[in-house]
Enzyme design. Structure first.
Site, mmCIF file in Angstrom:
data_model
loop_
_atom_site.group_PDB
_atom_site.id
_atom_site.type_symbol
_atom_site.label_atom_id
_atom_site.label_comp_id
_atom_site.label_asym_id
_atom_site.label_seq_id
_atom_site.Cartn_x
_atom_site.Cartn_y
_atom_site.Cartn_z
ATOM 1 N N HIS A 127 18.275 27.224 16.557
ATOM 2 C CA HIS A 127 17.050 27.503 15.809
ATOM 3 C C HIS A 127 16.708 28.969 16.041
ATOM 4 O O HIS A 127 17.154 29.566 17.027
ATOM 5 C CB HIS A 127 15.926 26.598 16.334
ATOM 6 C CG HIS A 127 14.713 26.563 15.473
ATOM 7 N ND1 HIS A 127 13.744 27.530 15.539
ATOM 8 C CD2 HIS A 127 14.315 25.677 14.523
ATOM 9 C CE1 HIS A 127 12.787 27.246 14.667
ATOM 10 N NE2 HIS A 127 13.110 26.127 14.032
ATOM 11 N N TYR A 128 15.913 29.556 15.173
ATOM 12 C CA TYR A 128 15.549 30.965 15.360
ATOM 13 C C TYR A 128 14.572 31.168 16.509
ATOM 14 O O TYR A 128 14.396 32.281 16.994
ATOM 15 C CB TYR A 128 14.993 31.584 14.072
ATOM 16 C CG TYR A 128 13.688 30.984 13.594
ATOM 17 C CD1 TYR A 128 12.468 31.438 14.080
ATOM 18 C CD2 TYR A 128 13.688 29.944 12.660
ATOM 19 C CE1 TYR A 128 11.274 30.885 13.641
ATOM 20 C CE2 TYR A 128 12.501 29.384 12.216
ATOM 21 C CZ TYR A 128 11.298 29.854 12.705
ATOM 22 O OH TYR A 128 10.124 29.296 12.274
ATOM 23 N N ARG A 129 13.941 30.093 16.978
ATOM 24 C CA ARG A 129 12.987 30.225 18.085
ATOM 25 C C ARG A 129 13.704 30.237 19.430
ATOM 26 O O ARG A 129 14.799 29.713 19.571
ATOM 27 C CB ARG A 129 11.985 29.078 18.056
ATOM 28 C CG ARG A 129 11.047 29.167 16.888
ATOM 29 C CD ARG A 129 9.972 28.108 16.955
ATOM 30 N NE ARG A 129 9.048 28.285 15.848
ATOM 31 C CZ ARG A 129 8.593 27.305 15.099
ATOM 32 N NH1 ARG A 129 8.946 26.052 15.339
ATOM 33 N NH2 ARG A 129 7.763 27.553 14.110
#
EC number: 3.1.15.-
Length: 187
Positions: A127-129
């Site tokens: 995920h980008y987080r």
């Protein structure tokens, strides 16, 4: 075995801090459930780099990776960055669907910078987080210094040891720093 709520913890050792000039030399992963129980751990991969790359390490990296034996393991390794990237993708995909887990660890943005350059398919699977334990560390230092001071760090600078230490540190902050409310089922 795949669960979108599982977390993937990662640590890399590099020849330095600049992804434009330095390289990845060790990487490992651990999968936990959302309660931080370890479900699986990858192999610890020493990534082969040439003597030319290793000889450019600064004094701190030369001493640290020499002391841990990593420099020698890197010289003796036949694993390339591309091969390790694929092995970690295979491992991760058994436990977490693509783009479901944040990248978890300590100062994980630094690992992500190297991943973008040298292991982009692996970086894209996350995920980008980020779930960065160092954020909690910085907040605890400012808002509850006794909690921050009570964290014991060994700092072995070995990928697997550092991941286990990050998970333990997150457990510590969860217990002593984060306010706990009754937990609803994750959706």
């Amino acid at each position: 075995m795949q669960d979108k709520n599982n977390l993937c913890w990662l640590d890399m050792e590099m020849t330095g801090l600049n992804p434009e000039t330095d390289r990845i030399i060790e990487v490992a992963m651990i999968i936990t459930d959302s309660d931080l129980n370890v479900l699986a751990q990858s192999e610890v991969y020493a990534v082969h780099q040439s003597d030319d790359v290793l000889n450019k390490m600064d004094e701190w990296n030369t001493a640290t990776h020499g002391r841990t034996g990593l420099t020698q393991r890197v010289r003796e390794s036949s694993h390339t960055e591309a091969e390790v990237e694929q092995k970690l993708l295979d491992f991760m995909s058994e436990w977490v669907p693509g783009r479901a887990t944040p990248m978890c660890g300590n100062s994980i943005h630094q690992d992500r910078r190297f991943m973008v350059k040298y292991m982009p398919k692996l970086e894209n699977y996350f995920h980008y987080r980020n779930l960065d334990v160092s954020t909690l560390k910085e907040l605890a230092k400012r808002w509850n210094p006794p909690v921050a001071k009570s964290v014991v760090k060994r700092g072995s600078h070995k990928a697997l040891d550092d991941i286990l230490e990050s998970i333990e540190e997150m457990r510590h902050y969860r217990e002593h720093f984060l306010i706990s409310a009754p937990r609803a089922e994750a959706q």
